[in-house]
Design a protein around this motif. Structure first.
Motif, mmCIF file in Angstrom:
data_model
loop_
_atom_site.group_PDB
_atom_site.id
_atom_site.type_symbol
_atom_site.label_atom_id
_atom_site.label_comp_id
_atom_site.label_asym_id
_atom_site.label_seq_id
_atom_site.Cartn_x
_atom_site.Cartn_y
_atom_site.Cartn_z
ATOM 1 N N ARG A 1 47.452 35.347 10.629
ATOM 2 C CA ARG A 1 46.194 35.109 11.310
ATOM 3 C C ARG A 1 45.934 33.621 11.395
ATOM 4 N N LEU A 2 45.832 33.133 12.625
ATOM 5 C CA LEU A 2 45.504 31.730 12.861
ATOM 6 C C LEU A 2 44.281 31.615 13.758
ATOM 7 N N ASP A 3 43.490 32.686 13.839
ATOM 8 C CA ASP A 3 42.324 32.657 14.715
ATOM 9 C C ASP A 3 41.240 31.755 14.134
ATOM 10 N N ARG A 4 40.409 31.226 15.052
ATOM 11 C CA ARG A 4 39.251 30.401 14.692
ATOM 12 C C ARG A 4 39.646 29.190 13.846
ATOM 13 N N ASN A 5 40.690 28.488 14.262
ATOM 14 C CA ASN A 5 41.149 27.305 13.537
ATOM 15 C C ASN A 5 41.112 26.044 14.388
ATOM 16 N N ALA A 6 40.506 26.129 15.583
ATOM 17 C CA ALA A 6 40.428 24.970 16.487
ATOM 18 C C ALA A 6 41.800 24.402 16.815
ATOM 19 N N LEU A 7 42.802 25.278 16.925
ATOM 20 C CA LEU A 7 44.145 24.838 17.282
ATOM 21 C C LEU A 7 44.177 24.386 18.740
ATOM 22 N N THR A 8 44.924 23.329 19.011
ATOM 23 C CA THR A 8 45.032 22.803 20.375
ATOM 24 C C THR A 8 46.502 22.671 20.751
ATOM 25 N N GLY A 9 46.732 22.343 22.041
ATOM 26 C CA GLY A 9 48.097 22.136 22.506
ATOM 27 C C GLY A 9 48.765 23.427 22.937
ATOM 28 N N ALA A 27 43.445 34.135 18.396
ATOM 29 C CA ALA A 27 42.200 34.153 19.164
ATOM 30 C C ALA A 27 41.261 33.026 18.748
ATOM 31 N N HIS A 28 40.359 32.664 19.671
ATOM 32 C CA HIS A 28 39.284 31.701 19.430
ATOM 33 C C HIS A 28 39.816 30.350 18.977
ATOM 34 N N ASN A 29 40.818 29.858 19.675
ATOM 35 C CA ASN A 29 41.286 28.485 19.509
ATOM 36 C C ASN A 29 41.135 27.773 20.851
ATOM 37 N N ASP A 30 41.811 26.669 21.047
ATOM 38 C CA ASP A 30 41.786 25.966 22.329
ATOM 39 C C ASP A 30 43.222 25.677 22.761
ATOM 40 N N LEU A 31 44.046 26.729 22.692
ATOM 41 C CA LEU A 31 45.449 26.597 23.064
ATOM 42 C C LEU A 31 45.592 26.551 24.577
ATOM 43 N N LYS A 32 46.507 25.725 25.052
ATOM 44 C CA LYS A 32 46.690 25.522 26.489
ATOM 45 C C LYS A 32 48.162 25.739 26.847
ATOM 46 N N GLY A 33 48.485 25.506 28.133
ATOM 47 C CA GLY A 33 49.864 25.595 28.571
ATOM 48 C C GLY A 33 50.263 27.007 28.963
ATOM 49 N N PRO A 34 51.574 27.269 29.053
ATOM 50 C CA PRO A 34 52.047 28.583 29.487
ATOM 51 C C PRO A 34 51.628 29.690 28.515
ATOM 52 N N SER A 50 43.013 36.238 22.577
ATOM 53 C CA SER A 50 41.755 36.056 23.307
ATOM 54 C C SER A 50 41.193 34.642 23.140
ATOM 55 N N ASN A 51 40.319 34.284 24.099
ATOM 56 C CA ASN A 51 39.510 33.067 24.027
ATOM 57 C C ASN A 51 40.343 31.811 23.809
ATOM 58 N N ASN A 52 41.337 31.627 24.659
ATOM 59 C CA ASN A 52 42.095 30.385 24.717
ATOM 60 C C ASN A 52 42.081 29.878 26.164
ATOM 61 N N SER A 53 42.841 28.856 26.463
ATOM 62 C CA SER A 53 42.814 28.240 27.799
ATOM 63 C C SER A 53 44.223 28.169 28.382
ATOM 64 N N PHE A 54 44.963 29.273 28.325
ATOM 65 C CA PHE A 54 46.312 29.301 28.874
ATOM 66 C C PHE A 54 46.286 29.182 30.398
ATOM 67 N N ASP A 246 33.953 37.954 12.760
ATOM 68 C CA ASP A 246 35.209 37.274 12.448
ATOM 69 C C ASP A 246 36.410 38.182 12.601
ATOM 70 N N ASP A 247 36.175 39.403 13.106
ATOM 71 C CA ASP A 247 37.211 40.410 13.291
ATOM 72 C C ASP A 247 37.791 40.864 11.952
ATOM 73 N N TYR A 248 36.992 40.767 10.894
ATOM 74 C CA TYR A 248 37.368 41.338 9.603
ATOM 75 C C TYR A 248 36.851 42.776 9.542
ATOM 76 N N LEU A 249 37.613 43.655 8.933
ATOM 77 C CA LEU A 249 37.163 45.028 8.713
ATOM 78 C C LEU A 249 36.233 45.022 7.499
ATOM 79 N N GLN A 250 34.979 45.378 7.738
ATOM 80 C CA GLN A 250 33.949 45.317 6.701
ATOM 81 C C GLN A 250 33.563 46.744 6.302
ATOM 82 N N ILE A 251 33.639 47.052 5.005
ATOM 83 C CA ILE A 251 33.376 48.412 4.519
ATOM 84 C C ILE A 251 32.425 48.352 3.325
ATOM 85 N N GLN A 252 31.376 49.187 3.361
ATOM 86 C CA GLN A 252 30.497 49.341 2.213
ATOM 87 C C GLN A 252 31.158 50.288 1.205
#
Length: 719
Positions: A1-9, A27-34, A50-54, A246-252
């Motif tokens: 899991r590398l989501d929500r890490n502000a990854l670029t490039g 998901a939820h980074n700013d990855l670009k390119g192909p 999801s939620n990148n800029s390919f 955060d797309d974590y499975l949350q269980i009571q």
């Protein structure tokens, strides 16, 4: 899991070589390119891009060729063209989420739809027509926001937001009928009796499934919990599983006692430790997790009432007489013992430090510190009056005092329950008296008599760094002052790690343990939690986790192996605190994660942190800010091996100041200005947390409230 890490490039092309990876979440980074090529990753079961800029592209070929995918998510992207027909025919495919792309043309679901398919979400695309196969459709199809919904399918379920067709799993109470329980009690699924369960929330960060109604999977978790935690079969209740923001499975989770109404304290500590410390391992399909417990209401045992009132009265009277007699004897014995101890203490104050009362050179060997009598410290602190009290903590209280020679000191007085044994106290003051550095708070002396343990330190006129950052001290810290404070603190820690003999790990580095003298020179304080590193070959000290949440090294917390790099992590949090002026955890937000998420290297001035920065420095020139921020983030790397040493941190900050033409031989922050207004001579709390309205509360802390089965102290305690 590398989501929500502000990854670029761009995504590296050799990612495709990771053929054994089961889950990929970018998901939820700013990855670009192909768009990434994952055609060789045949073990993938879960993919979220999801939620990148390919770059805009048609659906890649691997959408239709990966043999193991159960969940495919690519929302808010730039995919276009036709949705591949074969995608829905995989025998193992369960969920396809492709909303908010630019898919167009005709959607062909065909007749060969996979038997496990549950959800196809294509909201807000440009699909103009649809072909559906014949037969029963056991899946949910959502087309809201597509052109097809404005014409032929306008009134169908496909064009309306639909409720889930299956209900999320919850442990069944069907066998218990409609029985209800009093407040704070719940129905045990095993006995159908009301009891006080141990409750909390489990957060699973990377489960390999998405179906929340899968009875088999959740049954395996229930069984795993009761078997590995030593509970009665059927005594686990699971409720309300869902994927959070955060797309974590949350269980009571509720765990019920066996044959009793409630757990005792040791049982709660054991269960809480195993869950909070992640000693318990869930079934592999749930993946890694963390647990947050709810407070547990311990019950006072209720006795029976089979004894008659007359007998009870007789027992009570007899017991009272016996107790009074024992109390009288006890008071007499205590009085005699105190007289003897006082006589010994006056004639030979160090005798009790030697084993078995034998004087084996009991007096400590001090360097630069001296012994104070109890009466001397009592007099100089005005009888330990409340007006002289300047702080408090888990150790005890701190008083301001003035010695006969006019020197102002801080007297740290241990409270009952926090005292060490005589030999341990002797060892500590001998150690502290040997540690001399201009960036460490110096030990002036100690007192060990009349049942008291007190340490006497030099007094820091300008209080703690936290007070200055919060604005309570009235001191304005510009950027250069903050750099000097960081340099001074780093030098103090580097001395402890590398020049003290034996080396010392502080293990509670935080802004309330960095004090400022009259010249705003930073001095690291409070070694009450410190540990000696006497075995250099081992490289770490195995120890019970202590420290303050928010500053605590996650690797130390997980492994309980303390190294100098644990202090480096805590210091990195303090470096970020110098930027934001906020405490590390505020309103549930952790500064390390918030900074990493907000960082934007395209913003050459503040790197995306403008909104997070302390307003007092936001609009000033921040020379060396980029390098300082990079250094702070290196210090808070998750793996200790990726962090610099404190001496490397010192060199890096020195370089920053030298590049600005500033003198690094002085770490006094006042060298950047001469006027501090009302800061001089103000009495401030030193070794405890802030004391608003002059009321001292040992339990008052802004540290993270930890609710697991055991407690991480947010206060400084003795070794």
């Amino acid at each position: 899991r590398l989501d929500r890490n502000a990854l670029t490039g761009k995504v590296p092309t050799n990612l495709n070589n990771l053929t054994n990876v089961n889950e990929l979440n970018l998901a939820h980074n700013d990855l670009k390119g192909p768009f990434p090529d994952l055609s060789q990753m045949n073990s993938l079961s879960y993919v979220d891009l999801s939620n990148n800029s390919f770059d805009p592209t048609e659906a890649p070929l691997w959408f239709s060729t990966l043999p193991s995918v159960t969940t495919l998510i690519c929302e808010f992207g730039s995919l276009q063209g036709r949705v591949p027909d074969k995608l829905f025919s995989y025998s193992q495919i369960q969920q396809v989420k492709l909303r908010n792309n630019a898919f167009n043309n005709t959607l062909d679901m065909g007749n060969a739809v996979g038997p496990l398919l549950q959800l196809v979400d294509l909201q807000n695309n440009q699909i103009s027509a649809i072909t559906l196969g014949s037969g029963i459709k056991n899946y949910t199809l959502i087309l809201v926001g597509n052109p097809v919904c404005t014409a032929t399918l306008a009134n169908t379920n496909y064009c309306q937001l639909q409720q889930p067709t299956t209900k999320a799993y919850s442990t069944s109470l069907a066998n218990c009928g409609g029985k209800s329980c009093p407040p704070e009690q719940k129905l045990s699924p095993q006995s159908c009796e009301c009891a006080y369960p141990y409750e909390g929330t489990m957060y699973f960060r990377g489960p390999s499934f998405r179906e929340l109604s899968n009875v088999t999977v959740f049954h395996s978790l229930e069984m795993s919990l009761w078997v590995k935690l030593g509970l009665t079969p059927g005594s686990v209740f699971l409720q309300n599983p869902f994927f959070n923001i955060d797309d974590y499975l949350q269980i009571q989770v509720a765990l019920f006692p066996s044959g009793e109404k409630s757990f005792n304290r040791s049982e709660v500590q054991k269960i809480g430790f195993e869950l909070s410390n992640q000693t318990y391992k869930p079934p592999k399909e749930f993946g890694p997790y963390y647990f947050i417990a709810s407070p547990y209401a311990f019950q006072v045992p209720q006795g029976g009432n089979s004894i008659s009132p007359g007998v009870a009265a007789g027992i009570a009277c007899g017991g009272a007489v016996l107790v009074l007699g024992l109390v009288g004897l006890g008071l007499y014995a205590i009085r005699q013992k105190k007289r003897a101890e006082r006589a010994i203490g006056l004639s030979k104050p160090f005798a009790s430090w030697a084993p078995s009362g034998k004087d084996s050179g009991g007096a400590p060997q001090l360097k630069g510190a001296r012994w104070f009598s109890y009466d001397e410290l009592k007099k100089c602190s005005n009888n330990f009056s409340e007006s002289n009290e300047i702080g408090s903590g888990g150790y005890g209280k701190v008083y301001r005092g003035m010695l006969s020679d006019g020197q102002v000191v801080a007297i740290k007085r241990a409270q009952q329950g926090s005292m060490q044994g005589g030999l341990e106290f002797k060892t500590e003051i001998e150690l502290l008296s040997r540690v001399h550095h201009k960036n460490l708070v110096g030990l002036v002396g100690f007192c060990f008599e009349q049942g008291e343990q007190m340490l006497v330190y030099e007094f820091m006129a300008n209080g703690t760094l936290r007070e200055s950052l919060s604005g309570r001290s009235g001191i304005h810290l510009d950027w250069k002052r903050r750099l000097r404070i960081a340099l001074g603190s780093a030098r103090g820690l580097a001395y402890l790690h590398e020049l003290a003999n034996p080396p010392i790990i502080h293990r509670d580095v935080k802004s309330t343990n960095i004090l400022l003298d009259e010249n705003l020179t930073a001095k690291v304080a409070d070694f009450g939690l410190s540990k000696l590193v006497s075995d250099s070959s081992k490289g770490h000290v195995s120890t019970q986790v202590k420290g303050t949440m928010g500053y605590l090294d996650p690797e130390y917390y997980m492994t309980q192996q303390l190294t100098e790099k644990s202090d480096v992590y805590s210091f990195g949090v303090v470096m970020l605190e110098l930027i934001t002026a906020k405490q590390p955890i505020e309103k549930g937000k952790y500064v390390v994660r918030e900074v990493r998420t907000a960082m934007n290297r395209d913003d050459e001035e503040h790197y995306g942190l403008t909104e997070m920065m302390d307003p007092t420095i936001r609009n000033t020139v921040l020379l060396g800010f980029r390098r300082y921020l990079e250094l702070a983030l290196q210090c808070v790397e998750e793996s200790a091996t990726d962090r610099p040493t404190m001496s490397e941190v010192v060199k890096a900050i020195e370089t920053l100041l030298q590049n600005d033409g500033m003198n690094t031989n002085s770490t006094s922050a006042s060298s950047s200005a001469t006027d501090f207004g009302s800061s001089k001579g103000v009495v401030r709390q030193i070794y405890g947390d802030a004391l608003p309205n002059n009321k001292k509360d040992i339990n008052d802390t802004n540290a993270f409230d930890y609710s697991g089965g055991y407690t991480l102290s947010a206060k400084v305690e003795p070794k």
